[in-house]
Scaffold this active site. Structure first.
Site, PDB file in Angstrom:
ATOM      1  N   CYS A   1       3.356   8.749   1.266  1.00  0.00           N
ATOM      2  CA  CYS A   1       3.941   7.759   2.179  1.00  0.00           C
ATOM      3  C   CYS A   1       4.197   6.484   1.374  1.00  0.00           C
ATOM      4  O   CYS A   1       3.252   5.838   0.902  1.00  0.00           O
ATOM      5  CB  CYS A   1       2.994   7.499   3.342  1.00  0.00           C
ATOM      6  SG  CYS A   1       3.636   6.360   4.586  1.00  0.00           S
TER       7      CYS A   1
ATOM      8  N   GLU B   1       0.811  -1.213   0.000  1.00  0.00           N
ATOM      9  CA  GLU B   1       0.000   0.000   0.000  1.00  0.00           C
ATOM     10  C   GLU B   1       0.846   1.266   0.000  1.00  0.00           C
ATOM     11  O   GLU B   1       2.003   1.261   0.430  1.00  0.00           O
ATOM     12  CB  GLU B   1      -0.931   0.003   1.225  1.00  0.00           C
ATOM     13  CG  GLU B   1      -1.963  -1.111   1.176  1.00  0.00           C
ATOM     14  CD  GLU B   1      -2.814  -1.223   2.448  1.00  0.00           C
ATOM     15  OE1 GLU B   1      -3.938  -1.722   2.345  1.00  0.00           O
ATOM     16  OE2 GLU B   1      -2.336  -0.828   3.526  1.00  0.00           O
TER      17      GLU B   1
ATOM     18  N   ASN C   1      -3.265   4.891  16.844  1.00  0.00           N
ATOM     19  CA  ASN C   1      -4.410   4.549  16.001  1.00  0.00           C
ATOM     20  C   ASN C   1      -4.840   3.116  16.305  1.00  0.00           C
ATOM     21  O   ASN C   1      -4.121   2.163  15.968  1.00  0.00           O
ATOM     22  CB  ASN C   1      -4.034   4.688  14.524  1.00  0.00           C
ATOM     23  CG  ASN C   1      -3.724   6.120  14.155  1.00  0.00           C
ATOM     24  OD1 ASN C   1      -4.542   7.006  14.345  1.00  0.00           O
ATOM     25  ND2 ASN C   1      -2.509   6.360  13.645  1.00  0.00           N
TER      26      ASN C   1
ATOM     27  N   HIS D   1       9.568   6.095  20.289  1.00  0.00           N
ATOM     28  CA  HIS D   1       8.387   5.560  20.975  1.00  0.00           C
ATOM     29  C   HIS D   1       8.565   5.223  22.451  1.00  0.00           C
ATOM     30  O   HIS D   1       7.583   4.901  23.123  1.00  0.00           O
ATOM     31  CB  HIS D   1       7.828   4.338  20.249  1.00  0.00           C
ATOM     32  CG  HIS D   1       7.538   4.567  18.803  1.00  0.00           C
ATOM     33  ND1 HIS D   1       6.776   5.624  18.359  1.00  0.00           N
ATOM     34  CD2 HIS D   1       7.945   3.897  17.695  1.00  0.00           C
ATOM     35  CE1 HIS D   1       6.696   5.586  17.034  1.00  0.00           C
ATOM     36  NE2 HIS D   1       7.406   4.549  16.614  1.00  0.00           N
TER      37      HIS D   1
ATOM     38  N   CYS E   1       6.752  -4.389  15.794  1.00  0.00           N
ATOM     39  CA  CYS E   1       6.449  -3.368  16.799  1.00  0.00           C
ATOM     40  C   CYS E   1       5.020  -3.611  17.287  1.00  0.00           C
ATOM     41  O   CYS E   1       4.082  -3.683  16.489  1.00  0.00           O
ATOM     42  CB  CYS E   1       6.592  -1.972  16.198  1.00  0.00           C
ATOM     43  SG  CYS E   1       8.267  -1.607  15.631  1.00  0.00           S
TER      44      CYS E   1
ATOM     45  N   CYS F   1       6.393  -6.769   6.866  1.00  0.00           N
ATOM     46  CA  CYS F   1       7.396  -6.185   7.757  1.00  0.00           C
ATOM     47  C   CYS F   1       7.840  -7.259   8.752  1.00  0.00           C
ATOM     48  O   CYS F   1       7.066  -8.168   9.074  1.00  0.00           O
ATOM     49  CB  CYS F   1       6.814  -4.991   8.508  1.00  0.00           C
ATOM     50  SG  CYS F   1       8.018  -4.046   9.463  1.00  0.00           S
TER      51      CYS F   1
ATOM     52  N   SER G   1      11.831   6.064  14.648  1.00  0.00           N
ATOM     53  CA  SER G   1      10.688   5.599  15.438  1.00  0.00           C
ATOM     54  C   SER G   1      11.186   5.248  16.837  1.00  0.00           C
ATOM     55  O   SER G   1      11.603   4.123  17.092  1.00  0.00           O
ATOM     56  CB  SER G   1      10.040   4.378  14.763  1.00  0.00           C
ATOM     57  OG  SER G   1       9.528   4.734  13.504  1.00  0.00           O
TER      58      SER G   1
ATOM     59  N   CYS H   1       1.923  -1.529  16.217  1.00  0.00           N
ATOM     60  CA  CYS H   1       1.776  -1.252  14.786  1.00  0.00           C
ATOM     61  C   CYS H   1       1.041  -2.392  14.086  1.00  0.00           C
ATOM     62  O   CYS H   1       1.482  -3.538  14.128  1.00  0.00           O
ATOM     63  CB  CYS H   1       3.161  -1.049  14.164  1.00  0.00           C
ATOM     64  SG  CYS H   1       3.123  -0.704  12.389  1.00  0.00           S
TER      65      CYS H   1
ATOM     66  N   CYS I   1      -1.072   6.388  10.627  1.00  0.00           N
ATOM     67  CA  CYS I   1       0.217   5.825  11.027  1.00  0.00           C
ATOM     68  C   CYS I   1       0.023   4.497  11.763  1.00  0.00           C
ATOM     69  O   CYS I   1      -0.744   4.398  12.706  1.00  0.00           O
ATOM     70  CB  CYS I   1       0.941   6.820  11.930  1.00  0.00           C
ATOM     71  SG  CYS I   1       2.570   6.269  12.457  1.00  0.00           S
TER      72      CYS I   1
END
Length: 412
Positions: A135, A122, A344, A267, A146, A142, A265, A149, A387
């Site tokens: 983006c 995507e 999110n 966090h 994480c 991946c 990243s 995510c 995100c």
């Protein structure tokens, strides 16, 4: 269906960074998208052109591919008509296939794309008043896992090729109508006054889509060099940001060989919490990561490093965490800013988003420490484009359903 196997993944902490080959095209033609001028010239020479002619034709084709955005050799009007079929028999101008395109109520656009060998990924376009940011994904899936995510819950299938990476930028320009308009006479040179670019909606690129860019370093580098080439897509390196979760050994190479802006990243500010939510921290710890940021070539107050910090309720959002963040940035003397990202949510997530009041308090503490810490406004949540939400819609719809929808859209 795809006929490549999943990549072998030895574990969460140390994913395989080696690219596997893609499935060759059934027709034997070579895709020119993703290749620099010298490689195109080499292919033309290998196909039978003499060296001088191959170099000339490569320069012409490169211009048409990356500056004008054509997808058909017949559109290359300064190349002899008898030469165009020769090119079409041997080469192809590829783009990832668009399986589905979605529009958010806030203007964000997300595309589900498919590679020539059948894998889905995507990309997202985020329009703002003063910029438009694309983006871009670097891998199918991946390996970083994480925990906050959604994208990280996917298996890694393979790295994207330079053509599939730069092809996302080209698809966005297709969709936004941002290729130069006009024609070139067959026997003449291009006149700059003979065409105009219809505005510039796409102004910035962030390597923040699916995958870890630094685990696909060579392909990402080669793609971004095409994006930055003054004879190609011609986007300034100052308008490109590469985001990493902390692949420390490749960070210096990124600065030296690509030279784009760096986002990290982060966090979390403690080993315990970052080990939990960003497992790569078990291999490259916070101190090692921040030292690599301090050593990043080109970092300065004019080109600050961006630290991404997702706000997780009762996990990493306390006043003490905010103060420690300020302390770490100052200790390593980092030219930095912090992007605070409201979490999110997605089904099955182990975390909740911090309250707006807590996020504001965290931001205020960082600002008071002399470091910019804006709160990022979530975009595209209604189409899972925000995100951490990029987990391919192919998992929500069957392949047959997506194919039916694409066929219906083509005939409507």
């Amino acid at each position: 269906m795809a006929d490549t196997q999943l990549m072998t993944i030895p574990g969460q902490v140390d994913p395989v960074p080696v690219a596997r080959d893609i499935t060759p095209r059934a027709d034997g033609r070579v895709d020119l998208i993703g290749l620099p001028k010298k490689d195109i010239a080499g292919l033309f020479e290998a196909a039978g052109l003499d060296k001088k002619q191959a170099k000339l034709r490569a320069k012409q084709v490169f211009h048409w591919l990356y500056h004008r955005g054509v997808t058909d050799f017949e559109a290359m009007t300064d190349i002899a008509k008898t030469m165009r079929p020769w090119l079409a028999e041997r080469f192809v101008i590829g783009r990832p296939d668009i399986v589905e395109a979605q529009h958010s109520t806030d203007g964000t656009r997300k595309w589900l794309l498919r590679t020539a060998d059948g894998h889905d990924f995507e990309m997202v376009f985020i329009p703002d008043a003063d910029r438009g940011t694309l983006c871009v994904s670097s891998q199918v899936g991946c390996t970083l896992n994480c925990r906050f995510c959604h994208t990280g819950t996917m298996r890694l299938v393979r790295n994207l090729t330079p053509g599939e990476i730069v092809g996302q930028v080209m698809l966005a320009r297709d969709a936004l109508g941002e290729w130069p308009k006009g024609r070139m006479d067959e026997l003449g040179d291009e006149s700059e006054s003979s065409y105009t670019a219809d505005g510039r909606l796409l102004t910035n690129i962030v390597m923040m889509g699916m995958g870890e860019p630094l685990y696909n370093f060579d392909n990402v580098r080669d793609a971004l060099q095409l994006v930055m080439d003054g004879d190609g897509l011609a986007l300034s390196k100052r308008r490109i940001t590469l985001s990493t979760s902390g692949v420390v050994p490749a960070m210096e190479r990124c600065g030296e060989e690509i030279g784009v802006n760096l986002a990290v990243s982060l966090h979390a500010v403690t080993k315990e919490i970052r080990d939990e939510i960003v497992p790569i921290n078990k291999k490259y710890g916070i101190e090692e990561l921040l030292q690599a940021c301090a050593d990043y070539p080109g970092a300065s107050n004019a080109r600050r490093i961006t630290f991404e910090y997702v706000m997780l309720k009762d996990k990493n959002d306390s006043d003490e965490h905010a103060r420690e963040l300020v302390r770490l940035i100052k200790h390593y003397k980092l030219p930095a800013k912090v992007n605070l990202i409201p979490f999110n949510p997605w089904p099955g997530a182990a975390y909740e988003c911090s309250t707006p009041e807590r996020i504001k308090r965290f931001s205020d503490i960082v600002f008071e420490g002399g470091i910019s810490a804006p709160v990022r406004t979530p975009r595209g949540r209604d189409i899972d484009a925000a995100c951490g939400q990029l987990k391919t819609a192919a998992e929500k719809k069957s392949r047959a359903q997506l194919d039916r929808e694409a066929a219906e859209a083509a005939t409507s």
